[in-house]
Design a protein around this motif. Sequence first.
Motif, PDB file in Angstrom:
ATOM      1  N   MET A 208       0.833  -1.220  -0.093  1.00 54.92           N
ATOM      2  CA  MET A 208       0.199  -0.127   0.031  1.00 54.92           C
ATOM      3  C   MET A 208       0.947   1.316   0.017  1.00 54.92           C
ATOM      4  SD  MET A 208      -3.191  -0.911   0.186  1.00 54.92           S
ATOM      5  CE  MET A 208      -4.390  -1.865   0.483  1.00 54.92           C
ATOM      6  N   HIS A 209       1.896   1.203   0.901  1.00 52.70           N
ATOM      7  CA  HIS A 209       2.808   2.343   0.946  1.00 52.70           C
ATOM      8  C   HIS A 209       3.453   2.608  -0.458  1.00 52.70           C
ATOM      9  CE1 HIS A 209       6.192   4.642   2.510  1.00 52.70           C
ATOM     10  NE2 HIS A 209       5.295   5.164   3.017  1.00 52.70           N
ATOM     11  N   ARG A 210       4.175   1.395  -0.773  1.00 52.44           N
ATOM     12  CA  ARG A 210       4.842   1.614  -2.079  1.00 52.44           C
ATOM     13  C   ARG A 210       3.724   2.134  -3.340  1.00 52.44           C
ATOM     14  NH1 ARG A 210       5.205  -2.338  -5.915  1.00 52.44           N
ATOM     15  NH2 ARG A 210       5.270  -4.053  -4.510  1.00 52.44           N
TER      16      ARG A 210
ATOM     17  N   ASP B 112      -6.115  -7.353   9.092  1.00 52.76           N
ATOM     18  CA  ASP B 112      -5.497  -8.619   9.041  1.00 52.76           C
ATOM     19  C   ASP B 112      -6.744  -9.525   8.499  1.00 52.76           C
ATOM     20  OD1 ASP B 112      -3.633  -7.860  11.054  1.00 52.76           O
ATOM     21  OD2 ASP B 112      -5.333  -8.322  12.782  1.00 52.76           O
ATOM     22  N   SER B 113      -7.997  -9.138   8.541  1.00 53.52           N
ATOM     23  CA  SER B 113      -9.100  -9.982   7.984  1.00 53.52           C
ATOM     24  C   SER B 113      -9.554  -9.698   6.663  1.00 53.52           C
ATOM     25  CB  SER B 113     -10.323  -9.851   8.894  1.00 53.52           C
ATOM     26  OG  SER B 113     -10.709  -8.582   8.891  1.00 53.52           O
ATOM     27  N   SER B 114      -8.749  -8.524   6.016  1.00 58.40           N
ATOM     28  CA  SER B 114      -9.215  -8.084   4.761  1.00 58.40           C
ATOM     29  C   SER B 114      -8.411  -9.036   3.616  1.00 58.40           C
ATOM     30  CB  SER B 114      -8.856  -6.607   4.510  1.00 58.40           C
ATOM     31  OG  SER B 114      -7.719  -6.350   4.823  1.00 58.40           O
ATOM     32  N   TRP B 115      -7.524  -9.934   4.214  1.00 56.76           N
ATOM     33  CA  TRP B 115      -6.867 -10.621   3.035  1.00 56.76           C
ATOM     34  C   TRP B 115      -6.883 -12.241   3.227  1.00 56.76           C
ATOM     35  CZ3 TRP B 115      -2.186 -13.147   3.157  1.00 56.76           C
ATOM     36  CH2 TRP B 115      -1.404 -13.130   4.275  1.00 56.76           C
ATOM     37  N   TYR B 116      -7.515 -12.629   4.440  1.00 62.89           N
ATOM     38  CA  TYR B 116      -7.234 -13.900   5.016  1.00 62.89           C
ATOM     39  C   TYR B 116      -7.624 -15.092   3.915  1.00 62.89           C
ATOM     40  CZ  TYR B 116     -12.201 -14.639   6.414  1.00 62.89           C
ATOM     41  OH  TYR B 116     -13.278 -14.910   6.529  1.00 62.89           O
ATOM     42  N   PHE B 117      -8.608 -14.636   3.347  1.00 65.05           N
ATOM     43  CA  PHE B 117      -9.330 -15.639   2.350  1.00 65.05           C
ATOM     44  C   PHE B 117      -8.288 -16.107   1.038  1.00 65.05           C
ATOM     45  CE2 PHE B 117     -10.071 -11.788  -0.098  1.00 65.05           C
ATOM     46  CZ  PHE B 117     -10.228 -11.041   1.126  1.00 65.05           C
TER      47      PHE B 117
ATOM     48  N   PHE C 141     -11.806  -3.931  -1.249  1.00 66.14           N
ATOM     49  CA  PHE C 141     -10.529  -2.831  -1.415  1.00 66.14           C
ATOM     50  C   PHE C 141      -9.353  -3.188  -1.653  1.00 66.14           C
ATOM     51  CE2 PHE C 141      -7.392  -0.038   1.109  1.00 66.14           C
ATOM     52  CZ  PHE C 141      -7.056   0.615   0.031  1.00 66.14           C
ATOM     53  N   VAL C 142      -8.877  -4.319  -0.815  1.00 67.46           N
ATOM     54  CA  VAL C 142      -7.673  -4.839  -0.694  1.00 67.46           C
ATOM     55  C   VAL C 142      -7.622  -5.721  -2.007  1.00 67.46           C
ATOM     56  CG1 VAL C 142      -6.166  -6.440   0.585  1.00 67.46           C
ATOM     57  CG2 VAL C 142      -7.205  -4.536   1.906  1.00 67.46           C
ATOM     58  N   VAL C 143      -8.509  -6.378  -2.360  1.00 67.65           N
ATOM     59  CA  VAL C 143      -8.689  -7.310  -3.367  1.00 67.65           C
ATOM     60  C   VAL C 143      -8.059  -6.360  -4.606  1.00 67.65           C
ATOM     61  CG1 VAL C 143      -9.951  -8.689  -4.876  1.00 67.65           C
ATOM     62  CG2 VAL C 143      -9.639  -9.204  -2.609  1.00 67.65           C
ATOM     63  N   LYS C 144      -8.885  -5.220  -5.021  1.00 63.71           N
ATOM     64  CA  LYS C 144      -8.624  -4.422  -6.197  1.00 63.71           C
ATOM     65  C   LYS C 144      -7.382  -4.050  -6.083  1.00 63.71           C
ATOM     66  CE  LYS C 144     -13.643  -3.206  -6.299  1.00 63.71           C
ATOM     67  NZ  LYS C 144     -13.858  -4.090  -7.595  1.00 63.71           N
ATOM     68  N   VAL C 145      -6.553  -3.670  -4.936  1.00 64.44           N
ATOM     69  CA  VAL C 145      -5.171  -3.068  -4.838  1.00 64.44           C
ATOM     70  C   VAL C 145      -4.411  -4.387  -5.369  1.00 64.44           C
ATOM     71  CG1 VAL C 145      -3.302  -2.282  -3.419  1.00 64.44           C
ATOM     72  CG2 VAL C 145      -5.580  -1.376  -3.182  1.00 64.44           C
ATOM     73  N   LEU C 146      -4.634  -5.425  -4.907  1.00 63.62           N
ATOM     74  CA  LEU C 146      -3.932  -6.768  -5.367  1.00 63.62           C
ATOM     75  C   LEU C 146      -4.174  -6.933  -6.687  1.00 63.62           C
ATOM     76  CD1 LEU C 146      -4.374  -8.835  -2.001  1.00 63.62           C
ATOM     77  CD2 LEU C 146      -2.386  -7.670  -2.885  1.00 63.62           C
ATOM     78  N   ALA C 147      -5.351  -6.790  -7.208  1.00 62.67           N
ATOM     79  CA  ALA C 147      -5.196  -7.012  -8.689  1.00 62.67           C
ATOM     80  C   ALA C 147      -4.822  -6.038  -9.674  1.00 62.67           C
ATOM     81  CB  ALA C 147      -7.021  -6.901  -8.954  1.00 62.67           C
TER      82      ALA C 147
END
Length: 834
Positions: A145-147, A514-519, A562-568
């Motif tokens: 996220m920082h990068r 923590d819980s926004s990417w455990y899946f 949100f986190v999944v979209k960033v990872l995508a």
Amino acid sequence: MESNEKYNPQGIEPVWQREWQVDRTYYVKPDPDKPKFYTLVMFPYPSGDLHMGHMRNYTIGDLIARYRTMRGYNVMNPMGWDAFGLPAENAAIKEGIHPAVRTIDNIVGMKEQFYKMGIVYDWDREVASCMPDYYKWTQWIFLLMHRRGLAYRKKAAANWCPKDQTVLANEQVVNGRCERCGTEVIKKDLTQWFFRITNYADRLLDDLDTLDGWPERVKTMQRNWIGRSFGAEVDFPVTGHDETVRVYTTRPDTLYGATFLVLAPEHPLVSEITTPEQRAAVDDYVAASRRETEIERMSTDREKTGVPTGAYATNPVNGEQIPIWIADYVLVTYGTGAIMAVPGGDERDYDFALKYSLPIVTVVEPTEVVEPGTDPAVAPVYKHGSSVPCYSGPGVMVNSGRLNGMPTGESKVAMIALLEAEGHGKGTTNFRLRDWLISRQRYWGAPIPMVHCEQCGEVPVPVDQLPVILPTDVEFRPGGESPLAGVESFVNTTCPNCGGPARRETDTMDTFVDSSWYFLRYCDPHNDTGPFSRDLADYWMAVDQYTGGVEHAILHLLYSRFVVKVLADEGMVSVQEPFKRLFTQGMITKDGAKMSKSKGNVVPVDYMVEKYGADTGRLFVLFIGPPDEDAEWNDRGAEGMFRFLNRIWRLFEGKVTVGMEGADRDISDYSPSDRDLLRKVHLTIKKVTDDIDRFHFNTAVSALMELSNAMQSYRDAHGPQTAAFSAAATNLLLLMAPFAPHITAELWMRCGGDEYVHQQPWPQFNADLAASDVITVAIQINGKVRDRIELPADTSEEEAIQTALSTPRVQSMLDGKEIRSTRYVPGRLISIVL
RNA sequence: GCCGAAGUGGCGGAACGGCAGACGCGCCCGCCUCAAAAGCGGGUGGGGGUAGCCCCAUGUGGGUUCGAAUCCCACCUUCGGCACCA
């Protein structure tokens, strides 16, 4: 089954539970020969004890996993622990037990309870967010996220919970109170870490439309939370200053009606533009509004207040000088923190203008309603004897210079074009959504992997130095600062950049990170070179069925998206959305309230299992009502379910055999009563299958009860040793297997079934066997049912109507009257109108 | 205030425009028993009739339809979300 023992769940259930701990059926890897199915129940916070509300939740998940496996899918059904968080830390302060010790203890205990409920997971994929091999990658995601410029630190008025001694995200403030402890939240100016979720506001909103498998209710809540609006920013030059006041409005078309400006008391220009005469009044007002709590401030029904700054601004479209006020009904956090007030078109501005005798100009006149029956537009309102109304509906522009005569929709576009052409403003989009405040001044969370260096400033910890280990030797007393700040060995470090002395960031991350990417971690839980591999994530994602409580409708579900979209965007996953289908199950209440330790109304899973057995508990929570609605606990219902399982047990007494051998027998080999039974069997196969697919578990259970009742009647008349009974018994066990796994596994084994019941294929519906030779048709005369007749299944419409007309009941009602019309709904009814 | 969901027997609830109340709980009657528990069988929305049957009934009032718990409009109640968001 030959013996006549009584049904004894306490005897048979532990045997099967041990069996399932070594059985590998639910331990999966990618399999090219089967379609994959990823089912997931929201991972729990390890609080220690599970109650019936949890049992409902996990039973649904287990049922789906077992059912989909029987349907031939490659099913991933993992479980883990949302293990960081405040309760363990608060307990540590109170009782002196270290959060890590307590959390691990609770995990061990809860896992035991999962076994006791007969719930199967792929435990090889177990994750716990408090373990370094997990939070290493949570920290990695922070660095990502920082990068990408999505993690930043800023000073802002943050929500502060005085009891929990930490800041909270906007999403964790409910009606001005801390979501966790209910304490009134105060605003504090603090430097905090944020994730720039607002950069994704448009996508988070627009992609909701792709989520067909989500409840409309949850999507609506997210839409409202994101709160997109279209409008314009307009610049008003301050008279006698170089400054301009920029306002945001959704109604640029009403700009000619702007008769004053209002700034939020916290607006940065307030002090600068206030005239000497107004200085004292303005300072008093600003100080007073700062003292107010959010709850007082946000109350809509109190009277509006404000004070003039003494300054004036120029309305850019008509050159008029309008006064600048400050008032606390304007929020510094929304738009530009300043508004143009159009009292003729906005009820809040109208109230304010009437109270302080400010001018009101009408700029929109309602279009006359042409047809009397059509829905009238919002009517103009007149308050406090004012001769000028407030009207916010559609209409035609008046007193608006170049816009006069235009309809409102058109004038909005025209005004934006005008502003842009003349450099006074521009069209913009605004969101209610704020950036996600992720830093917490607490101990039990993942440390934020940043270092503060006097030379280099904020420096991210290099990836090869992860994880930043959470120290264990800590004083927990909360003091408004992270307990980590007191650990010298943690705080003092060297700058990864220049090698000079530096201090570690001492805040930890919100557990929702923590819980926004455990899946995603479940897809590749032992990866030590990255959070997960792209191949495995692409194979398993998205989650096909996600199940959990509606209390996460905004928080967890929005953050995960949100986190999944960033990872995508980073190219790490292919999906844009993590959860294809979402099911939100209702709570189980007792005495009208959610079960909780503090209310003392908990029915523990152990009580249920010890008294009646896990299968009774599972069936009961499925039968208690529609699974998406709340349900009130009642002990009687559990007893009824226990009786049902006893009836099932007795149904299999004597020489009952199960197996698939009879399945291909010719229909003509069966007697009429055999055929009746088989018809019921196949109707039940269809009903149970459909009901599981649409999450109507309560009616699926009742269909199983009906089938067992029919089997009991058949057995009383013909005994259990016929091919038809054997076929019925086989299918009943298969259909019940996902619902009541222990008793079905036991009966399947005792009656000589192959392998395990849960490894069998799901029963196939056979339409020929379900079909009936005769159908019962209701006869309606003038809309009321007056008779019923039995007809051969293949009766034509004409024949059906002729037969209906000839019955004595119909004849007597006809009584020479004229038949106006007839119609035949095949298999259902015949309607005759006289 | 705005948005959304829901109102059906004594209770939980069935019924995706076609026989309202499936299934279960509770209650009543009976069988079994010396008795009880368990179990089994029957009954159970309201009113009327000896009976065949009839009338009423899904929050309230209208409407659409041969037919409405179900669709439409208005209102009432309850719950949930948002709430001075310009």
